[in-house]
Design an enzyme around this catalytic site. Structure first.
Site, short mmCIF file in Angstrom:
data_model
loop_
_atom_site.label_atom_id
_atom_site.label_comp_id
_atom_site.label_asym_id
_atom_site.label_seq_id
_atom_site.Cartn_x
_atom_site.Cartn_y
_atom_site.Cartn_z
N ASP A 17 12.21 52.13 17.65
CA ASP A 17 10.94 52.84 17.56
C ASP A 17 10.88 53.57 16.23
O ASP A 17 11.77 53.44 15.39
CB ASP A 17 10.71 53.77 18.77
CG ASP A 17 11.67 54.95 18.82
OD1 ASP A 17 12.39 55.20 17.83
OD2 ASP A 17 11.71 55.63 19.84
N THR A 19 11.44 56.45 15.36
CA THR A 19 12.52 57.41 15.08
C THR A 19 13.85 56.69 14.90
O THR A 19 14.89 57.31 14.84
CB THR A 19 12.65 58.44 16.21
OG1 THR A 19 12.97 57.77 17.42
CG2 THR A 19 11.37 59.26 16.37
#
Length: 70
Positions: A17, A19
């Site tokens: 994702d 992050t």
């Protein structure tokens, strides 16, 4: 370890994702912490879940799915 290597050999894609963390494909609430002495973690979760009960977003469902009974 051998089974892990055999399984990994069949992996064709790994998705991170924004992050740069691995995900399971659906959100999971790992823990709930109250930052207020006035509320327990169960009370915080109950309040958060009550606002997400009818939401269809995966994050809302992860929160609502952990709502304490009662």
């Amino acid at each position: 370890m051998t089974m892990l290597l055999i399984t990994c050999r069949r992996v064709t894609a790994v998705v991170f994702d924004k992050t740069v963390t691995l995900t399971f494909g659906r959100p999971l609430v790992a823990s709930v912490v109250s930052l207020s002495a006035g509320y327990t973690a169960d009370e915080v979760l109950s309040l958060a879940a009550s606002g997400e009960l009818h939401a269809r977003h995966p994050l809302a469902q992860a929160i609502a799915g952990l709502r304490p009974a009662g």
